[in-house]
Design a protein around this motif. Structure first.
Motif, PDB file in Angstrom:
ATOM      1  N   THR A 103      14.450 100.928  19.921  1.00  0.00           N
ATOM      2  CA  THR A 103      15.642 101.667  20.356  1.00  0.00           C
ATOM      3  C   THR A 103      15.509 103.137  19.966  1.00  0.00           C
ATOM      4  O   THR A 103      15.527 103.472  18.788  1.00  0.00           O
ATOM      5  CB  THR A 103      16.914 101.067  19.728  1.00  0.00           C
ATOM      6  OG1 THR A 103      16.918  99.668  19.968  1.00  0.00           O
ATOM      7  CG2 THR A 103      18.156 101.688  20.347  1.00  0.00           C
TER       8      THR A 103
ATOM      9  N   GLY B 197       8.712 103.330  12.496  1.00  0.00           N
ATOM     10  CA  GLY B 197       9.957 103.650  13.187  1.00  0.00           C
ATOM     11  C   GLY B 197      11.206 103.360  12.369  1.00  0.00           C
ATOM     12  O   GLY B 197      12.315 103.446  12.884  1.00  0.00           O
TER      13      GLY B 197
ATOM     14  N   MET C 194      20.013 109.932  18.579  1.00  0.00           N
ATOM     15  CA  MET C 194      18.637 109.671  19.032  1.00  0.00           C
ATOM     16  C   MET C 194      17.720 109.862  17.829  1.00  0.00           C
ATOM     17  O   MET C 194      17.812 110.882  17.132  1.00  0.00           O
ATOM     18  CB  MET C 194      18.280 110.669  20.143  1.00  0.00           C
ATOM     19  CG  MET C 194      16.937 110.410  20.814  1.00  0.00           C
ATOM     20  SD  MET C 194      16.529 111.689  22.035  1.00  0.00           S
ATOM     21  CE  MET C 194      17.705 111.356  23.347  1.00  0.00           C
ATOM     22  N   GLY C 195      16.869 108.886  17.560  1.00  0.00           N
ATOM     23  CA  GLY C 195      15.975 108.988  16.412  1.00  0.00           C
ATOM     24  C   GLY C 195      14.797 109.903  16.733  1.00  0.00           C
ATOM     25  O   GLY C 195      14.029 109.646  17.641  1.00  0.00           O
TER      26      GLY C 195
ATOM     27  N   LYS D 123      20.631  90.924  11.036  1.00  0.00           N
ATOM     28  CA  LYS D 123      19.180  90.927  11.257  1.00  0.00           C
ATOM     29  C   LYS D 123      18.530  89.614  10.798  1.00  0.00           C
ATOM     30  O   LYS D 123      17.364  89.371  11.083  1.00  0.00           O
ATOM     31  CB  LYS D 123      18.527  92.117  10.523  1.00  0.00           C
ATOM     32  CG  LYS D 123      19.004  93.492  11.017  1.00  0.00           C
ATOM     33  CD  LYS D 123      18.181  93.970  12.193  1.00  0.00           C
ATOM     34  CE  LYS D 123      18.436  95.392  12.685  1.00  0.00           C
ATOM     35  NZ  LYS D 123      19.743  95.992  12.616  1.00  0.00           N
TER      36      LYS D 123
ATOM     37  N   ARG E  63      25.989  97.213  19.185  1.00  0.00           N
ATOM     38  CA  ARG E  63      25.828  98.358  18.294  1.00  0.00           C
ATOM     39  C   ARG E  63      26.243  98.028  16.867  1.00  0.00           C
ATOM     40  O   ARG E  63      27.137  97.238  16.628  1.00  0.00           O
ATOM     41  CB  ARG E  63      26.607  99.593  18.757  1.00  0.00           C
ATOM     42  CG  ARG E  63      26.478  99.880  20.203  1.00  0.00           C
ATOM     43  CD  ARG E  63      25.235 100.675  20.585  1.00  0.00           C
ATOM     44  NE  ARG E  63      24.935 101.745  19.658  1.00  0.00           N
ATOM     45  CZ  ARG E  63      23.810 101.807  18.946  1.00  0.00           C
ATOM     46  NH1 ARG E  63      22.896 100.911  19.066  1.00  0.00           N
ATOM     47  NH2 ARG E  63      23.599 102.799  18.116  1.00  0.00           N
ATOM     48  N   GLY E  64      25.576  98.702  15.924  1.00  0.00           N
ATOM     49  CA  GLY E  64      25.737  98.353  14.514  1.00  0.00           C
ATOM     50  C   GLY E  64      26.884  99.034  13.785  1.00  0.00           C
ATOM     51  O   GLY E  64      27.101  98.780  12.619  1.00  0.00           O
ATOM     52  N   LEU E  65      27.602  99.918  14.448  1.00  0.00           N
ATOM     53  CA  LEU E  65      28.657 100.638  13.751  1.00  0.00           C
ATOM     54  C   LEU E  65      30.009 100.190  14.299  1.00  0.00           C
ATOM     55  O   LEU E  65      30.132  99.869  15.474  1.00  0.00           O
ATOM     56  CB  LEU E  65      28.479 102.154  13.936  1.00  0.00           C
ATOM     57  CG  LEU E  65      27.040 102.665  13.739  1.00  0.00           C
ATOM     58  CD1 LEU E  65      26.949 104.155  13.989  1.00  0.00           C
ATOM     59  CD2 LEU E  65      26.531 102.349  12.337  1.00  0.00           C
TER      60      LEU E  65
ATOM     61  N   ARG F  88      11.383 108.244  16.235  1.00  0.00           N
ATOM     62  CA  ARG F  88      11.035 107.314  17.317  1.00  0.00           C
ATOM     63  C   ARG F  88      10.692 108.079  18.597  1.00  0.00           C
ATOM     64  O   ARG F  88       9.812 107.674  19.352  1.00  0.00           O
ATOM     65  CB  ARG F  88      12.180 106.320  17.557  1.00  0.00           C
ATOM     66  CG  ARG F  88      12.319 105.402  16.359  1.00  0.00           C
ATOM     67  CD  ARG F  88      13.251 104.238  16.583  1.00  0.00           C
ATOM     68  NE  ARG F  88      13.607 103.648  15.294  1.00  0.00           N
ATOM     69  CZ  ARG F  88      14.511 102.708  15.127  1.00  0.00           C
ATOM     70  NH1 ARG F  88      15.169 102.228  16.173  1.00  0.00           N
ATOM     71  NH2 ARG F  88      14.762 102.232  13.921  1.00  0.00           N
TER      72      ARG F  88
ATOM     73  N   LEU G 212      12.684 104.421   8.618  1.00  0.00           N
ATOM     74  CA  LEU G 212      12.490 105.190   7.396  1.00  0.00           C
ATOM     75  C   LEU G 212      13.774 105.204   6.584  1.00  0.00           C
ATOM     76  O   LEU G 212      14.826 104.805   7.081  1.00  0.00           O
ATOM     77  CB  LEU G 212      12.129 106.636   7.767  1.00  0.00           C
ATOM     78  CG  LEU G 212      10.761 106.805   8.422  1.00  0.00           C
ATOM     79  CD1 LEU G 212      10.763 108.011   9.338  1.00  0.00           C
ATOM     80  CD2 LEU G 212       9.706 106.957   7.347  1.00  0.00           C
TER      81      LEU G 212
ATOM     82  N   PHE H 251      15.455 109.679   7.763  1.00  0.00           N
ATOM     83  CA  PHE H 251      15.012 109.905   9.132  1.00  0.00           C
ATOM     84  C   PHE H 251      15.863 111.008   9.735  1.00  0.00           C
ATOM     85  O   PHE H 251      16.724 111.579   9.061  1.00  0.00           O
ATOM     86  CB  PHE H 251      15.059 108.609   9.957  1.00  0.00           C
ATOM     87  CG  PHE H 251      16.445 108.047  10.157  1.00  0.00           C
ATOM     88  CD1 PHE H 251      17.073 107.326   9.148  1.00  0.00           C
ATOM     89  CD2 PHE H 251      17.116 108.220  11.353  1.00  0.00           C
ATOM     90  CE1 PHE H 251      18.354 106.799   9.330  1.00  0.00           C
ATOM     91  CE2 PHE H 251      18.399 107.699  11.542  1.00  0.00           C
ATOM     92  CZ  PHE H 251      19.012 106.983  10.525  1.00  0.00           C
TER      93      PHE H 251
END
Ligand code: ATP
Ligand code: MG
Length: 438
Positions: free
Chosen positions: A281, A121, A307-308, A211, A259-261, A311, A123, A126
């Protein structure tokens, strides 16, 4: 030599056995987005690095650690896109699309690139299905994109996906929040990783999604932004929830989502599943009212999600959701000897003009070898074209599912063959194909 036959780490090929299913998924995504009024936008795989430094944020993991950045031969700093929003907003500004009726609603299906540690999940190349609703600050827009994601999961019959929402406020609420965070993290300074130490002064919220196990353990007990919302942000969040309630979309408020951004404001959300392991996620998004002005446009509010696809595909597999198989070829026509090759080729060529998938020999192979191949390809019908058939002007077409053989004229073969397949399809459901002229 191994380099030549091994794809780079963190990349995946999509082989023909899977690509039909993937196309089906992508079509469903595009169609769902279309029903919500989102139209497709395509932007380049690479952009000026500056766009992501500004758009994604230069204190984020994505920009600090994960971006594929290089100088091109003209000595410009270029980056492969790590996400789709910055490029979409850049295009929105470049083409003056803010002059069109607002909101402008776009969707995309794109590849993204992040130098991360590859695992299930996760990459380095992606794919994302993303939507952006540009030029509206209404909580209805936040709820609409959440509903879209929910409808995608429902379309595929997926379960065990929970929606978690939060509000991370606006710059106004964050002033107070940042103070509280600084107080909290300053006391634990000695244990923070180096990256987080450097973030402390500039953007302490980023520490919340570090992380590193030590930092994330510390972050667990940090104050949460939802306790610091201003009146407007509080009201906005309340309205988003009432829209979700009206559509019967279940959610839980998770005050820990940040959220990461960097560009997010107010609403943030994630769809998370336990079915696919640690990388649970599937979809993340939210409101980013500051991004358009950050990239040089007149201030306009906006929201979106990513949306991945990998995943999503993992979820479909994990939950045994059936996807359509590659359609079978209709006809394999075998020339009995190389002399019949050209006529066989003409017949399949005509069939293909009619949109009927048909195959013939490409290797002057024996009849036996050809029939084996036709079987492997799972052709619905086969026919052998020999000298006798060519002279007589008819061929015997065999239905491979029930063994029935029907003699068809070679003249107007496509029409005749189409009629045969219709007859058989109707017979299979116990009905009769209406005969013209009767
Ligand atoms: P994560 O916490 O898993 O790293 P993220 O917050 O970095 O995700 P976003 O930038 O919000 O993810 O991207 C949206 C979606 O894209 C994610 O929810 C996920 O489904 C997918 N995604 C992100 N990074 C990867 C990756 N490296 N490989 C596969 N899918 C990814
Ligand atoms: Mg990430």
């Amino acid at each position: 030599m191994a380099l030549l036959t091994k794809a780079p780490r963190g990349t995946e090929d999509t082989l023909p056995s899977e690509s039909y299913k993937l196309r089906f998924i992508e079509n469903a995504l595009g169609e769902t987005a279309g029903n919500f009024g989102f139209r497709e936008i395509r932007t380049p795989v690479f952009e000026h690095t500056e766009l992501f430094m500004r758009g994604v944020g230069d204190t984020t993991d994505v920009v600090q650690k994960e971006m594929y950045t290089f100088n091109d031969n003209g000595n410009r700093s270029i980056s492969l896109r790590p996400e789709g929003t910055a490029g979409t907003v850049r295009a929105f500004l470049e083409h003056g699309l803010f002059n069109e009726p607002l909101p402008q609603k776009y969707y995309y299906l794109t590849s993204c690139y992040r130098y991360e540690k590859p695992q299930a999940g996760r990459l380095r190349e992606f794919h994302q299905f993303g939507v952006e609703s540009l030029g509206t600050g209404s909580p209805a827009a936040d709820a609409e994109i959440i509903a879209l994601a929910q409808q995608v999961f429902d379309f595929f019959g997926l379960t065990d996906i929970s929606l978690e929402i939060n509000s991370i406020g606006c710059p106004e609420c964050r002033k107070h929040y940042h103070e509280a965070l600084l107080n909290y993290f300053n006391e634990k300074k000695a244990d923070l990783c180096e990256t987080c130490l450097s973030r402390l002064g500039r953007n302490p919220m980023r520490i919340l999604d570090c992380k590193s196990p030590v930092c994330s353990a510390i972050a667990k007990d940090a104050p949460v932004v939802i306790d610091f919302l201003c009146e407007e942000c509080e009201a906005h969040f309340g309205k988003v929830k009432s829209y979700l309630d009206a559509m019967d979309i279940p959610y839980t408020v998770n005050p820990r989502i940040v959220r990461g951004l960097d560009y997010y404001t107010k609403t943030v959300f994630e769809f998370v599943s336990n079915s696919i392991g640690a990388q649970g996620t599937v979809c993340g998004g939210g409101r980013y009212d500051g991004l358009i002005s950050e990239l040089g446009g007149n201030p306009l509010p906006a929201c979106g999600f990513g949306m991945g696809i990998e995943r999503l595909t993992m979820l479909l597999k994990a939950q045994n959701r059936e996807l359509p198989e590659d359609p079978r070829p209709y006809l394999y026509i075998a020339p009995a000897s190389p002399e019949q090759g050209p006529l066989a080729m003409k017949i399949v060529n005509d069939l293909r003009y009619e949109g009927i998938s048909a195959l013939t020999d490409l290797g002057e192979r024996s009849l036996k070898a050809q029939m084996k191949y036709a079987n492997k390809k799972n052709a619905m019908y086969t026919a052998v074209l020999g000298e006798d058939e060519a002279n007589k002007g008819t061929v015997n077409v065999k239905n491979m599912d029930n063994g029935n053989i029907t003699e068809l004229p070679i003249v107007d073969f496509a029409d005749n063959f189409l009629r045969l397949t219709m007859n058989d399809a109707f017979a299979e459901i116990g009905a009769e194909f209406p005969q013209i002229g009767e």
